[in-house]
Design a protein around this motif. Structure first.
Motif, PDB file in Angstrom:
ATOM      1  N   ILE A  66       0.837  -1.191   0.000  1.00 23.83           N
ATOM      2  CA  ILE A  66       0.000   0.000   0.000  1.00 23.83           C
ATOM      3  C   ILE A  66       0.880   1.253   0.000  1.00 23.83           C
ATOM      4  O   ILE A  66       1.901   1.292   0.665  1.00 23.83           O
ATOM      5  CB  ILE A  66      -0.984  -0.024   1.209  1.00 23.83           C
ATOM      6  CG1 ILE A  66      -1.925   1.170   1.189  1.00 23.83           C
ATOM      7  CG2 ILE A  66      -0.252  -0.115   2.539  1.00 23.83           C
ATOM      8  CD1 ILE A  66      -3.200   0.927   0.495  1.00 23.83           C
ATOM      9  N   SER A  67       0.472   2.228  -0.790  1.00 27.73           N
ATOM     10  CA  SER A  67       1.194   3.502  -0.826  1.00 27.73           C
ATOM     11  C   SER A  67       0.239   4.634  -0.489  1.00 27.73           C
ATOM     12  O   SER A  67      -0.920   4.597  -0.881  1.00 27.73           O
ATOM     13  CB  SER A  67       1.750   3.775  -2.223  1.00 27.73           C
ATOM     14  OG  SER A  67       2.822   2.925  -2.488  1.00 27.73           O
ATOM     15  N   PHE A  68       0.734   5.589   0.243  1.00 29.66           N
ATOM     16  CA  PHE A  68      -0.057   6.799   0.470  1.00 29.66           C
ATOM     17  C   PHE A  68       0.890   7.993   0.528  1.00 29.66           C
ATOM     18  O   PHE A  68       2.100   7.830   0.691  1.00 29.66           O
ATOM     19  CB  PHE A  68      -0.904   6.679   1.750  1.00 29.66           C
ATOM     20  CG  PHE A  68      -0.109   6.380   2.993  1.00 29.66           C
ATOM     21  CD1 PHE A  68       0.110   5.074   3.386  1.00 29.66           C
ATOM     22  CD2 PHE A  68       0.428   7.410   3.756  1.00 29.66           C
ATOM     23  CE1 PHE A  68       0.852   4.783   4.520  1.00 29.66           C
ATOM     24  CE2 PHE A  68       1.163   7.136   4.899  1.00 29.66           C
ATOM     25  CZ  PHE A  68       1.387   5.820   5.281  1.00 29.66           C
ATOM     26  N   THR A  69       0.307   9.160   0.372  1.00 28.58           N
ATOM     27  CA  THR A  69       1.119  10.371   0.349  1.00 28.58           C
ATOM     28  C   THR A  69       1.023  11.082   1.687  1.00 28.58           C
ATOM     29  O   THR A  69      -0.057  11.220   2.247  1.00 28.58           O
ATOM     30  CB  THR A  69       0.618  11.329  -0.752  1.00 28.58           C
ATOM     31  OG1 THR A  69       0.568  10.586  -1.970  1.00 28.58           O
ATOM     32  CG2 THR A  69       1.530  12.522  -0.921  1.00 28.58           C
ATOM     33  N   VAL A 104     -12.304   4.927  12.275  1.00 24.03           N
ATOM     34  CA  VAL A 104     -11.587   6.056  11.675  1.00 24.03           C
ATOM     35  C   VAL A 104     -11.484   5.889  10.157  1.00 24.03           C
ATOM     36  O   VAL A 104     -11.619   6.853   9.399  1.00 24.03           O
ATOM     37  CB  VAL A 104     -10.205   6.241  12.357  1.00 24.03           C
ATOM     38  CG1 VAL A 104      -9.176   5.249  11.865  1.00 24.03           C
ATOM     39  CG2 VAL A 104      -9.680   7.648  12.190  1.00 24.03           C
ATOM     40  N   SER A 105     -11.315   4.654   9.702  1.00 24.86           N
ATOM     41  CA  SER A 105     -11.194   4.425   8.259  1.00 24.86           C
ATOM     42  C   SER A 105     -12.525   4.677   7.565  1.00 24.86           C
ATOM     43  O   SER A 105     -12.584   5.349   6.528  1.00 24.86           O
ATOM     44  CB  SER A 105     -10.748   2.983   7.966  1.00 24.86           C
ATOM     45  OG  SER A 105      -9.561   2.683   8.671  1.00 24.86           O
ATOM     46  N   ILE A 106     -13.589   4.134   8.132  1.00 23.54           N
ATOM     47  CA  ILE A 106     -14.919   4.350   7.543  1.00 23.54           C
ATOM     48  C   ILE A 106     -15.240   5.839   7.530  1.00 23.54           C
ATOM     49  O   ILE A 106     -15.679   6.392   6.525  1.00 23.54           O
ATOM     50  CB  ILE A 106     -16.005   3.580   8.323  1.00 23.54           C
ATOM     51  CG1 ILE A 106     -15.819   2.067   8.124  1.00 23.54           C
ATOM     52  CG2 ILE A 106     -17.403   4.023   7.895  1.00 23.54           C
ATOM     53  CD1 ILE A 106     -16.822   1.212   8.874  1.00 23.54           C
ATOM     54  N   ASP A 107     -14.989   6.492   8.655  1.00 20.36           N
ATOM     55  CA  ASP A 107     -15.355   7.908   8.750  1.00 20.36           C
ATOM     56  C   ASP A 107     -14.553   8.775   7.787  1.00 20.36           C
ATOM     57  O   ASP A 107     -15.111   9.638   7.111  1.00 20.36           O
ATOM     58  CB  ASP A 107     -15.170   8.411  10.181  1.00 20.36           C
ATOM     59  CG  ASP A 107     -16.202   7.814  11.127  1.00 20.36           C
ATOM     60  OD1 ASP A 107     -17.145   7.170  10.640  1.00 20.36           O
ATOM     61  OD2 ASP A 107     -16.058   8.003  12.345  1.00 20.36           O
ATOM     62  N   PRO A 123      -0.928   2.588   7.257  1.00 17.54           N
ATOM     63  CA  PRO A 123      -1.027   1.624   6.154  1.00 17.54           C
ATOM     64  C   PRO A 123      -2.293   0.757   6.241  1.00 17.54           C
ATOM     65  O   PRO A 123      -2.990   0.586   5.231  1.00 17.54           O
ATOM     66  CB  PRO A 123       0.240   0.773   6.305  1.00 17.54           C
ATOM     67  CG  PRO A 123       1.221   1.681   6.987  1.00 17.54           C
ATOM     68  CD  PRO A 123       0.386   2.517   7.924  1.00 17.54           C
ATOM     69  N   GLY A 124      -2.610   0.256   7.422  1.00 16.30           N
ATOM     70  CA  GLY A 124      -3.824  -0.558   7.596  1.00 16.30           C
ATOM     71  C   GLY A 124      -5.078   0.235   7.279  1.00 16.30           C
ATOM     72  O   GLY A 124      -6.000  -0.250   6.628  1.00 16.30           O
ATOM     73  N   GLN A 170      -9.310   1.896   0.957  1.00 17.83           N
ATOM     74  CA  GLN A 170      -9.299   1.488  -0.446  1.00 17.83           C
ATOM     75  C   GLN A 170     -10.206   0.278  -0.687  1.00 17.83           C
ATOM     76  O   GLN A 170     -10.983   0.240  -1.627  1.00 17.83           O
ATOM     77  CB  GLN A 170      -7.867   1.111  -0.797  1.00 17.83           C
ATOM     78  CG  GLN A 170      -7.497   1.294  -2.230  1.00 17.83           C
ATOM     79  CD  GLN A 170      -5.981   1.154  -2.389  1.00 17.83           C
ATOM     80  OE1 GLN A 170      -5.406   0.134  -2.021  1.00 17.83           O
ATOM     81  NE2 GLN A 170      -5.353   2.183  -2.920  1.00 17.83           N
ATOM     82  N   LYS A 171     -10.103  -0.677   0.216  1.00 16.19           N
ATOM     83  CA  LYS A 171     -10.899  -1.907   0.138  1.00 16.19           C
ATOM     84  C   LYS A 171     -12.393  -1.587   0.146  1.00 16.19           C
ATOM     85  O   LYS A 171     -13.189  -2.233  -0.533  1.00 16.19           O
ATOM     86  CB  LYS A 171     -10.545  -2.784   1.348  1.00 16.19           C
ATOM     87  CG  LYS A 171     -11.208  -4.121   1.383  1.00 16.19           C
ATOM     88  CD  LYS A 171     -10.277  -5.188   0.860  1.00 16.19           C
ATOM     89  CE  LYS A 171     -11.026  -6.476   0.575  1.00 16.19           C
ATOM     90  NZ  LYS A 171     -10.370  -7.290  -0.439  1.00 16.19           N
ATOM     91  N   LEU A 172     -12.774  -0.580   0.919  1.00 14.90           N
ATOM     92  CA  LEU A 172     -14.182  -0.211   1.022  1.00 14.90           C
ATOM     93  C   LEU A 172     -14.623   0.695  -0.128  1.00 14.90           C
ATOM     94  O   LEU A 172     -15.771   1.107  -0.195  1.00 14.90           O
ATOM     95  CB  LEU A 172     -14.455   0.476   2.373  1.00 14.90           C
ATOM     96  CG  LEU A 172     -14.270  -0.415   3.612  1.00 14.90           C
ATOM     97  CD1 LEU A 172     -14.390   0.410   4.898  1.00 14.90           C
ATOM     98  CD2 LEU A 172     -15.281  -1.564   3.628  1.00 14.90           C
ATOM     99  N   GLY A 173     -13.690   1.001  -1.004  1.00 16.40           N
ATOM    100  CA  GLY A 173     -14.044   1.755  -2.210  1.00 16.40           C
ATOM    101  C   GLY A 173     -14.005   3.266  -2.056  1.00 16.40           C
ATOM    102  O   GLY A 173     -14.531   3.995  -2.883  1.00 16.40           O
TER     103      GLY A 173
END
Ligand code: GLU
Ligand code: ZN
Length: 314
Positions: free
Chosen positions: A159-162, A195-198, A218-219, A225-228
């Motif tokens: 996984i990559s993020f900025t 936190v990810s959903i929100d 990363p998680g 991403q997985k949730l679209g």
């Protein structure tokens, strides 16, 4: 792009300098770009959160003049900005994930694996799992007597993020070891999930928070991403630490915004101090919010790429 950032405090105590540092820099960056700010109360951990602390946060932010566009009260575009009022959103996403086999129940005891509900700040043990319950058969599951927690079924992935300060960060996530907990055995949803959903659901484009949460990102980015949803850009800010190098926390005395206010500190004194710590102001002097907005472009705050910033606390 329409910028939407969020400040996401957990109302587990009065705001201290370390919290207002993040809130202020989040506000400054976003307002200098004409973006929107969402104040989100992260109160999923019902045992530790208190209404009076929530009120304290609102009071301290408004004393500082840090306004927001969506918050716990009033208008919001993506459901309430209070986690305890978003359980139905978390539940429906979790049951969809369960149907797809993206999460699984884990019956391991607490003593086998250390697991956390709240944000795992630096120095606190991060959960590492050995994948023990990934492949239990339906019969084995049925024979279990205790309530399970639920974990994501991580696939080996990169996984990559900025990050605005760290640049592009790329991490490999491992099946088993990175199967983080999304629901605790007592039924409460875990910080990582909420936190990810929100952040995904609320269309957050920029996340500012302490760099002690860098290892959780990363998680979260993977799940978003997985949730679209669109993975936000992150801004992991240096932590304020005391002269012994210890992160400021609610346990230390004398550094809450309320105590500073009671000692006669004015908003402009605090803004001056924060800009000074951020490397934008050579000597301490009061700075108004308007001046901060106009004369302190974020790019000029040179200390923001440090890991820690030492605050002389007495
Ligand atoms: N509610 C979290 C905390 O106070 C913030 C997490 C975040 O900003 O992502 O630790
Ligand atoms: Zn297990």
């Amino acid at each position: 792009m329409d910028i939407r950032s969020r400040f996401a405090p957990s109302p587990t105590g009065r705001m201290h300098l370390g919290n207002i540092w993040i809130a202020f820099l989040n506000w400054l960056w976003t307002r200098q770009r004409g973006g929107k700010i969402i104040l989100r109360m992260e109160d999923i951990d019902r045992d530790r959160c208190r209404k009076e602390y929530e009120e304290g946060i609102l009071e301290d932010l408004s004393w500082m003049g840090l306004d927001f566009d969506e918050g716990p009260e009033g208008i919001y575009s993506y459901g309430p900005a209070v986690q305890s009022r978003r359980y139905d959103i978390y539940d429906s996403i979790l049951s969809a994930m369960e149907k797809k086999g993206h999460i699984y129940p884990c019956y391991c005891s607490r003593s086998r694996i250390h697991q956390v509900l709240s944000a795992p700040h630096e120095g606190e043990a991060r959960p590492v799992y050995d994948g023990h319950c990934r492949n239990l058969t339906p019969e084995e599951r049925a024979s279990m007597t205790k309530n399970p927690c639920w974990r994501v079924r991580m696939e080996e992935s990169t996984i990559s993020f900025t990050d605005l300060f760290y640049g592009t960060i790329t991490r490999t996530l491992k099946a088993g070891a990175d199967d983080f907990v999304v629901r605790r055995a007592d039924g409460l949803v875990a910080y990582q999930l909420a936190v990810s959903i929100d952040d995904g659901e609320m269309g957050i484009t920029h996340v500012f928070r302490g760099n002690d949460l860098l290892d959780s990102t990363p998680g979260q980015a993977w799940l978003i991403q997985k949730l679209g949803y669109q993975v936000p850009t992150y801004g992991h800010l240096p932590l304020l630490v005391d002269t012994r190098g210890i992160r400021l926390s609610k346990r230390q005395k004398g550094i809450t915004v309320r105590e500073l206010r009671n000692r006669g500190l004015r908003p402009e004194d605090l803004i001056g101090l924060l800009l000074h710590l951020a490397g934008g102001l050579p000597e301490l002097r009061p700075v108004s919010l308007k001046e901060a907005l106009e004369d302190f472009p974020f790019e000029k705050l040179t200390a923001l790429q440090k890991k820690h910033i030492v605050l002389p606390v007495s």
